[in-house]
Write a protein that holds these residues in place. Structure first.
Motif, PDB file in Angstrom:
ATOM      1  N   ALA A 230       0.835  -1.209   0.000  1.00 44.54           N
ATOM      2  CA  ALA A 230       0.000   0.000   0.000  1.00 44.54           C
ATOM      3  C   ALA A 230       0.868   1.257   0.000  1.00 44.54           C
ATOM      4  N   ILE A 231       1.939   1.242   0.776  1.00 47.30           N
ATOM      5  CA  ILE A 231       2.854   2.397   0.821  1.00 47.30           C
ATOM      6  C   ILE A 231       3.482   2.614  -0.555  1.00 47.30           C
TER       7      ILE A 231
ATOM      8  N   HIS B   1      -1.056   4.858  -7.260  1.00 49.36           N
ATOM      9  CA  HIS B   1      -1.914   4.291  -8.295  1.00 49.36           C
ATOM     10  C   HIS B   1      -3.387   4.207  -7.895  1.00 49.36           C
ATOM     11  N   THR B   2      -3.718   4.721  -6.713  1.00 51.70           N
ATOM     12  CA  THR B   2      -5.110   4.657  -6.267  1.00 51.70           C
ATOM     13  C   THR B   2      -5.999   5.532  -7.155  1.00 51.70           C
ATOM     14  N   ASN B   3      -7.264   5.182  -7.234  1.00 55.72           N
ATOM     15  CA  ASN B   3      -8.216   5.922  -8.064  1.00 55.72           C
ATOM     16  C   ASN B   3      -8.629   7.255  -7.458  1.00 55.72           C
ATOM     17  N   PHE B   4      -8.298   7.473  -6.194  1.00 55.39           N
ATOM     18  CA  PHE B   4      -8.822   8.644  -5.477  1.00 55.39           C
ATOM     19  C   PHE B   4      -7.913   8.957  -4.296  1.00 55.39           C
ATOM     20  N   PRO B   5      -8.038  10.131  -3.716  1.00 51.94           N
ATOM     21  CA  PRO B   5      -7.233  10.448  -2.530  1.00 51.94           C
ATOM     22  C   PRO B   5      -7.594   9.501  -1.378  1.00 51.94           C
ATOM     23  N   ILE B   6      -6.571   9.085  -0.651  1.00 51.31           N
ATOM     24  CA  ILE B   6      -6.801   8.195   0.497  1.00 51.31           C
ATOM     25  C   ILE B   6      -5.997   8.668   1.700  1.00 51.31           C
ATOM     26  N   ASP B   7      -6.430   8.244   2.865  1.00 53.55           N
ATOM     27  CA  ASP B   7      -5.671   8.405   4.098  1.00 53.55           C
ATOM     28  C   ASP B   7      -4.820   7.135   4.204  1.00 53.55           C
ATOM     29  N   LEU B   8      -3.563   7.234   3.815  1.00 53.33           N
ATOM     30  CA  LEU B   8      -2.694   6.059   3.735  1.00 53.33           C
ATOM     31  C   LEU B   8      -2.498   5.390   5.097  1.00 53.33           C
ATOM     32  N   LEU B   9      -2.403   6.180   6.158  1.00 52.71           N
ATOM     33  CA  LEU B   9      -2.236   5.588   7.487  1.00 52.71           C
ATOM     34  C   LEU B   9      -3.440   4.711   7.829  1.00 52.71           C
ATOM     35  N   LYS B  10      -4.626   5.159   7.465  1.00 50.72           N
ATOM     36  CA  LYS B  10      -5.825   4.353   7.734  1.00 50.72           C
ATOM     37  C   LYS B  10      -5.801   3.065   6.924  1.00 50.72           C
ATOM     38  N   VAL B  11      -5.351   3.134   5.677  1.00 49.29           N
ATOM     39  CA  VAL B  11      -5.228   1.932   4.847  1.00 49.29           C
ATOM     40  C   VAL B  11      -4.266   0.955   5.507  1.00 49.29           C
ATOM     41  N   ILE B  12      -3.141   1.448   5.971  1.00 51.85           N
ATOM     42  CA  ILE B  12      -2.142   0.587   6.616  1.00 51.85           C
ATOM     43  C   ILE B  12      -2.727  -0.056   7.873  1.00 51.85           C
ATOM     44  N   LYS B  13      -3.452   0.736   8.662  1.00 53.12           N
ATOM     45  CA  LYS B  13      -4.102   0.168   9.858  1.00 53.12           C
ATOM     46  C   LYS B  13      -5.051  -0.959   9.458  1.00 53.12           C
ATOM     47  N   MET B  14      -5.850  -0.724   8.410  1.00 51.16           N
ATOM     48  CA  MET B  14      -6.781  -1.757   7.939  1.00 51.16           C
ATOM     49  C   MET B  14      -6.037  -3.033   7.575  1.00 51.16           C
ATOM     50  N   LEU B  15      -4.964  -2.876   6.832  1.00 52.71           N
ATOM     51  CA  LEU B  15      -4.226  -4.041   6.345  1.00 52.71           C
ATOM     52  C   LEU B  15      -3.522  -4.787   7.475  1.00 52.71           C
TER      53      LEU B  15
ATOM     54  N   GLU C 191     -14.403  -3.094  10.598  1.00 58.29           N
ATOM     55  CA  GLU C 191     -15.722  -3.099   9.950  1.00 58.29           C
ATOM     56  C   GLU C 191     -15.714  -2.289   8.656  1.00 58.29           C
ATOM     57  N   GLU C 192     -14.998  -1.156   8.666  1.00 55.81           N
ATOM     58  CA  GLU C 192     -14.894  -0.333   7.451  1.00 55.81           C
ATOM     59  C   GLU C 192     -14.243  -1.123   6.317  1.00 55.81           C
ATOM     60  N   PHE C 193     -13.201  -1.866   6.639  1.00 56.44           N
ATOM     61  CA  PHE C 193     -12.548  -2.712   5.639  1.00 56.44           C
ATOM     62  C   PHE C 193     -13.534  -3.745   5.106  1.00 56.44           C
ATOM     63  N   GLU C 194     -14.259  -4.392   5.996  1.00 60.47           N
ATOM     64  CA  GLU C 194     -15.201  -5.442   5.604  1.00 60.47           C
ATOM     65  C   GLU C 194     -16.355  -4.900   4.760  1.00 60.47           C
ATOM     66  N   GLU C 195     -16.789  -3.682   5.039  1.00 62.58           N
ATOM     67  CA  GLU C 195     -17.928  -3.103   4.311  1.00 62.58           C
ATOM     68  C   GLU C 195     -17.549  -2.596   2.922  1.00 62.58           C
ATOM     69  N   ARG C 196     -16.274  -2.301   2.702  1.00 70.56           N
ATOM     70  CA  ARG C 196     -15.738  -1.967   1.368  1.00 70.56           C
ATOM     71  C   ARG C 196     -16.376  -0.752   0.700  1.00 70.56           C
ATOM     72  N   GLN C 197     -16.791   0.228   1.472  1.00 74.41           N
ATOM     73  CA  GLN C 197     -17.475   1.387   0.894  1.00 74.41           C
ATOM     74  C   GLN C 197     -16.583   2.613   0.748  1.00 74.41           C
ATOM     75  N   THR C 198     -15.630   2.789   1.652  1.00 70.04           N
ATOM     76  CA  THR C 198     -14.800   3.994   1.631  1.00 70.04           C
ATOM     77  C   THR C 198     -13.640   3.834   0.658  1.00 70.04           C
ATOM     78  N   ASN C 199     -13.036   4.946   0.273  1.00 71.04           N
ATOM     79  CA  ASN C 199     -11.862   4.913  -0.603  1.00 71.04           C
ATOM     80  C   ASN C 199     -10.748   4.068   0.006  1.00 71.04           C
ATOM     81  N   GLU C 200     -10.545   4.234   1.314  1.00 70.59           N
ATOM     82  CA  GLU C 200      -9.486   3.492   1.993  1.00 70.59           C
ATOM     83  C   GLU C 200      -9.750   1.983   1.950  1.00 70.59           C
ATOM     84  N   ALA C 201     -10.994   1.599   2.203  1.00 69.94           N
ATOM     85  CA  ALA C 201     -11.343   0.177   2.195  1.00 69.94           C
ATOM     86  C   ALA C 201     -11.202  -0.412   0.790  1.00 69.94           C
ATOM     87  N   LYS C 202     -11.567   0.355  -0.221  1.00 68.46           N
ATOM     88  CA  LYS C 202     -11.450  -0.139  -1.603  1.00 68.46           C
ATOM     89  C   LYS C 202      -9.988  -0.350  -1.990  1.00 68.46           C
ATOM     90  N   PHE C 203      -9.124   0.584  -1.581  1.00 64.45           N
ATOM     91  CA  PHE C 203      -7.707   0.420  -1.921  1.00 64.45           C
ATOM     92  C   PHE C 203      -7.083  -0.714  -1.104  1.00 64.45           C
TER      93      PHE C 203
END
Length: 196
Positions: free
Chosen positions: A48-49, A54-68, A120-132
């Motif tokens: 992810a880092i 290459h993401t389709n939209f702006p993301i909060d990268l720290l949140k993506v890393i936490k999800m992963l 839960e946000e990761f599982e629901e797959r709705q936010t930009n962060e969850a999609k990435f």
């Protein structure tokens, strides 16, 4: 109060060490050794880092890393479900929800609530962060299976349609990575390591 929080946090840290013992069906790149969930989570976070541009939209990268880093912690209790398993749903199960409540519940309330919300946000797959994050989760095993001459596709008789359906999720997080992934899938068919 700080000591109480520290003791809870240490208990959580000790508990999540068990993630190193949860083996996935997928094998390491160019290897016959199964990957464990801790290695998987680390690898996705680093991906992810490196691939965030290459993401389709702006993301909060720290949140993506936490999800992963936390997305598979529930597998300590619920076990790993193979993505192509036709008997058991790979979507958020009751077992996984109970596991999230128990394991994250070891933490002080404020951290437990944050972790459960991110999971839960990761599982629901709705936010930009969850999609990435989901794109990373689907991309890594593709790279592994290609490097291992079909890997789990060959081992478990997984076909092109199944792979394409599961991997298409990558496009929600990154069109660029999806184009590359689609080429890998099609090349795998041409090479005979993925059956149509």
């Amino acid at each position: 109060m700080e000591t109480a929080n520290l003791l809870k946090q240490v208990e959580f840290i000790k508990e999540v060490d068990k993630l190193k013992y949860i083996l996935r069906k997928t094998k390491l790149l160019n290897s016959d050794r199964n990957e464990n969930d801790a290695e998987h989570s680390w690898h996705l976070s680093l991906m992810a880092i490196v691939l965030a541009e290459h993401t389709n939209f702006p993301i909060d990268l720290l949140k993506v890393i936490k999800m992963l880093l936390i997305h598979d912690i529930v597998e300590i209790d619920a076990g790993d479900t193979f993505i192509y398993d036709t008997q058991k749903s790979h979507d958020n199960t009751t077992e996984e929800r109970e596991a999230a409540k128990r394991i994250f519940g070891l933490l002080p309330d404020h951290q437990a609530n944050e972790m459960i919300a991110i999971w839960e946000e990761f599982e629901e797959r709705q936010t930009n962060e969850a999609k990435f994050a989901r794109a990373m989760d689907r991309f890594e095993p593709l790279l592994q299976n290609v490097s291992n001459n079909g890997g789990t596709w060959t081992e478990f008789g997984v076909n092109y349609d199944q792979v394409y359906a599961k991997k298409q999720v990558i496009q929600q997080g990154s069109n660029t990575i999806w184009q590359y992934a689609e080429e890998l899938i099609n090349d795998s068919v041409d090479k005979g390591i993925l059956k149509k």
